[in-house]
Design an enzyme around this catalytic site. Structure first.
Site, PDB file in Angstrom:
ATOM      1  CG  ASN A 139      39.544 -33.303  56.874  1.00 22.54           C
ATOM      2  OD1 ASN A 139      38.939 -33.050  57.916  1.00 22.54           O
ATOM      3  ND2 ASN A 139      40.306 -32.423  56.259  1.00 22.54           N
ATOM      4  NE  ARG A 194      42.820 -31.519  59.517  1.00 23.99           N
ATOM      5  CZ  ARG A 194      42.270 -30.327  59.328  1.00 23.99           C
ATOM      6  NH1 ARG A 194      41.138 -30.235  58.674  1.00 23.99           N
ATOM      7  NH2 ARG A 194      42.842 -29.248  59.776  1.00 23.99           N
ATOM      8  CG  HIS A 254      47.760 -25.405  59.445  1.00 26.23           C
ATOM      9  ND1 HIS A 254      47.937 -24.053  59.406  1.00 26.23           N
ATOM     10  CD2 HIS A 254      46.502 -25.631  59.008  1.00 26.23           C
ATOM     11  CE1 HIS A 254      46.835 -23.459  58.979  1.00 26.23           C
ATOM     12  NE2 HIS A 254      45.946 -24.405  58.734  1.00 26.23           N
ATOM     13  CG  HIS A 296      49.834 -24.458  55.900  1.00 27.80           C
ATOM     14  ND1 HIS A 296      49.724 -25.769  55.503  1.00 27.80           N
ATOM     15  CD2 HIS A 296      48.590 -23.943  55.815  1.00 27.80           C
ATOM     16  CE1 HIS A 296      48.472 -26.031  55.176  1.00 27.80           C
ATOM     17  NE2 HIS A 296      47.761 -24.935  55.367  1.00 27.80           N
ATOM     18  NE  ARG A 333      40.875 -19.344  60.416  1.00 30.90           N
ATOM     19  CZ  ARG A 333      41.520 -20.503  60.346  1.00 30.90           C
ATOM     20  NH1 ARG A 333      42.328 -20.868  61.338  1.00 30.90           N
ATOM     21  NH2 ARG A 333      41.384 -21.298  59.311  1.00 30.90           N
ATOM     22  CG  ASP A 392      40.566 -16.893  46.126  1.00 30.60           C
ATOM     23  OD1 ASP A 392      41.639 -16.631  45.532  1.00 30.60           O
ATOM     24  OD2 ASP A 392      40.046 -18.024  46.120  1.00 30.60           O
ATOM     25  CD  GLU A 396      46.844 -30.486  55.564  1.00 29.93           C
ATOM     26  OE1 GLU A 396      46.603 -30.306  56.748  1.00 29.93           O
ATOM     27  OE2 GLU A 396      46.402 -29.753  54.652  1.00 29.93           O
TER      28      GLU A 396
HETATM   29  P1  ADP Z   1      42.626 -24.487  53.047  1.00 25.97           P
HETATM   30  O1  ADP Z   1      43.250 -23.759  54.189  1.00 25.97           O
HETATM   31  O2  ADP Z   1      41.142 -24.290  52.966  1.00 25.97           O
HETATM   32  O3  ADP Z   1      43.088 -25.913  52.856  1.00 25.97           O
HETATM   33  P2  ADP Z   1      44.120 -23.972  50.612  1.00 25.97           P
HETATM   34  O4  ADP Z   1      45.459 -24.392  51.083  1.00 25.97           O
HETATM   35  O5  ADP Z   1      43.453 -24.776  49.558  1.00 25.97           O
HETATM   36  O6  ADP Z   1      43.130 -23.674  51.792  1.00 25.97           O
HETATM   37  O7  ADP Z   1      44.269 -22.476  50.064  1.00 25.97           O
HETATM   38  C1  ADP Z   1      43.178 -21.775  49.568  1.00 25.97           C
HETATM   39  C2  ADP Z   1      43.609 -20.365  49.191  1.00 25.97           C
HETATM   40  O8  ADP Z   1      44.722 -20.438  48.293  1.00 25.97           O
HETATM   41  C3  ADP Z   1      42.562 -19.599  48.415  1.00 25.97           C
HETATM   42  O9  ADP Z   1      41.671 -18.940  49.272  1.00 25.97           O
HETATM   43  C4  ADP Z   1      43.390 -18.615  47.637  1.00 25.97           C
HETATM   44  O10 ADP Z   1      43.584 -17.437  48.401  1.00 25.97           O
HETATM   45  C5  ADP Z   1      44.732 -19.292  47.472  1.00 25.97           C
HETATM   46  N1  ADP Z   1      44.986 -19.697  46.086  1.00 25.97           N
HETATM   47  C6  ADP Z   1      44.601 -20.808  45.458  1.00 25.97           C
HETATM   48  N2  ADP Z   1      45.037 -20.816  44.175  1.00 25.97           N
HETATM   49  C7  ADP Z   1      45.726 -19.669  44.010  1.00 25.97           C
HETATM   50  C8  ADP Z   1      46.435 -19.069  42.922  1.00 25.97           C
HETATM   51  N3  ADP Z   1      46.521 -19.655  41.736  1.00 25.97           N
HETATM   52  N4  ADP Z   1      47.026 -17.872  43.145  1.00 25.97           N
HETATM   53  C9  ADP Z   1      46.942 -17.266  44.320  1.00 25.97           C
HETATM   54  N5  ADP Z   1      46.306 -17.789  45.395  1.00 25.97           N
HETATM   55  C10 ADP Z   1      45.704 -18.955  45.230  1.00 25.97           C
END
Ligand code: ADP
Length: 401
Positions: free
Chosen positions: A7, A95, A184, A212, A245, A286, A388
């Site tokens: 990727n 990807r 996605h 997702h 976003r 986050d 993925e």
């Molecule tokens: P990407 O779209 O970059 O692949 P991910 O699917 O890894 O992202 O998701 C990242 C987001 O998941 C983080 O920004 C956070 O908001 C959320 N996240 C990760 N772990 C936790 C958790 N334990 N509890 C709540 N939210 C979480």
């Protein structure tokens, strides 16, 4: 067969080497900050085993080729490596973010395919050139291995015209291919397939809404295994509220901001993509930080959570209407797998539609496919980890076969 999944982004390369005999991960890694003064190459060898080893190298990575060569050196290292020689890699899966209307399925990469991916660069100016860099380097490093492109948009090419057209002058579609593409797709397809499996049904016999929720968020209406609508659009900005976003806004916001707030197109685009969503509302993107802030009484953090989960719920309603009948809702990705509160708030108040969450079971992080609804729920609610890399590797194997 051993499959390397790549990727390749503008300043990073994620890679994973899988043994497709048992779908185990032999190595998983990341090359970061390509082109910057200080780069990082990180690789986990034999993860999930007792012999796991994590290697981190901090050094400048001037370009993708250098980064990829370093990663391959780690995989083939005489002492610690997981393969003896590059030639053991039977296929490489890439990807690719945007396949435009040209690609409906994973595709064996040829010079013609590269030219077609180049043609879609205007649709994904940040992503596709970086994906192409990865493809070009891998073709040099693994000249004997078939290379397969797996497109984020491909799964959504089954969306019918009434759902992919915007109500804009039709010339924009005819001349510039302005339409909904969706993204996605690899994740939505994977979790829909896994969901049918754990339900004990054929994918062709069920309708599923896949949700997702990661940094990027999207929802897809999957009818009998085919995407019939999805929330991301021409670009990955439309639909749900994401980390940074905005998702849906009144399209006239561009004109309003240009006329009233002294912003040009680039500033508005940057704001909608990088300074909006959860971050725009409360300064944090986050979800973990947002929950901590809510616990301390931060009202804007609570608002951000409310806005995101309300938007999720609204789209669930929309996709129930689009599908007519829904067998399951699946939550996946960083937030979807880990955040019980977001899941609960997303389906809150939908009991009258036969969507009843089991709050006790929901109160956990999902590490494997887990049923989160009660027995009485007409629509099953599932938490299913997305994967993925595995999805890309499986598709690469199918294409090669
Ligand atoms: P990407 O779209 O970059 O692949 P991910 O699917 O890894 O992202 O998701 C990242 C987001 O998941 C983080 O920004 C956070 O908001 C959320 N996240 C990760 N772990 C936790 C958790 N334990 N509890 C709540 N939210 C979480």
């Amino acid at each position: 067969m051993k499959v390397l999944v790549i990727n390749s982004g503008s300043s990073s390369i994620k890679f994973q080497l899988l043994d497709m005999q048992d779908e185990s991960v032999l190595a998983s890694g990341l090359v970061e900050r390509i082109g910057e003064a200080e780069g990082l190459i990180k690789c986990e060898l034999r993860p999930d085993t007792d012999a796991e080893e994590v290697i981190k190298i901090q050094e400048p990575v001037p370009n993708h080729e250098h980064g990829m060569r370093k990663a391959v050196d780690l995989l083939t290292d005489a002492d610690k490596g997981v393969i003896k020689d590059r030639s053991e890699i039977g296929a490489v899966g890439h990807r690719v973010v945007h396949g435009g209307e040209a690609f409906h399925q994973p595709t064996l990469i040829t010079d013609e395919v590269i030219a077609a991916i180049e043609n879609t660069i205007p649709l994904a100016p940040l992503h596709n050139p970086a994906n192409l860099d990865g493809i070009k380097v891998a073709r040099e490093l693994f000249p004997a291995a078939p290379q397969v492109a797996v497109f984020d948009t491909a799964f959504h090419q089954s969306i019918p015209p009434h759902a992919y057209h915007y109500a804009l002058p039709i010339e924009l579609y005819e001349k510039h291919r302005v339409r909904r593409y969706g993204f996605h797709g690899t994740s939505h397809k994977f979790v829909a397939g896994e969901c049918a499996k754990v339900m004990g049904k054929k994918l062709e016999d069920v309708n599923i809404i896949t949700v997702h929720l990661g940094n990027g968020c999207s929802m897809t209406a999957v009818e009998k295994g085919k995407s019939i609508d999805t929330t991301l659009g021409l670009t990955p900005l439309e639909g749900l509220v994401m980390g940074t976003r905005s998702g849906d806004v009144d399209p006239a916001i561009y004109a309003f901001l240009a006329r009233n707030c002294d912003m040009d197109i680039d500033a508005i685009d940057n704001m909608l993509n990088k300074k909006s969503g959860l971050k725009g509302l409360c300064g944090m993107n986050d979800m973990r930080d947002i929950h901590s802030a809510i616990e301390k009484g931060d009202k804007m953090a609570k608002l951000a959570l409310d806005v995101q989960t309300y938007r999720n719920r609204k789209y669930i309603g929309a996709y129930m209407a689009a599908l007519g009948h829904v067998d399951a809702i699946v939550f996946t990705a960083g937030i979807g797998e880990n955040d019980n509160i977001v899941r609960e708030k997303t389906v809150e108040g939908l009991e009258a539609f036969g969507i009843i969450m089991d709050k006790k079971v929901n109160d956990q992080r999902v590490k494997k496919p887990t049923l989160l609804s009660t027995k009485e729920s007409a629509v099953q609610i599932w938490g299913i980890p997305t994967n993925e890399e595995l999805a890309i590797a499986r598709q690469a194997v199918e294409v090669v076969a």
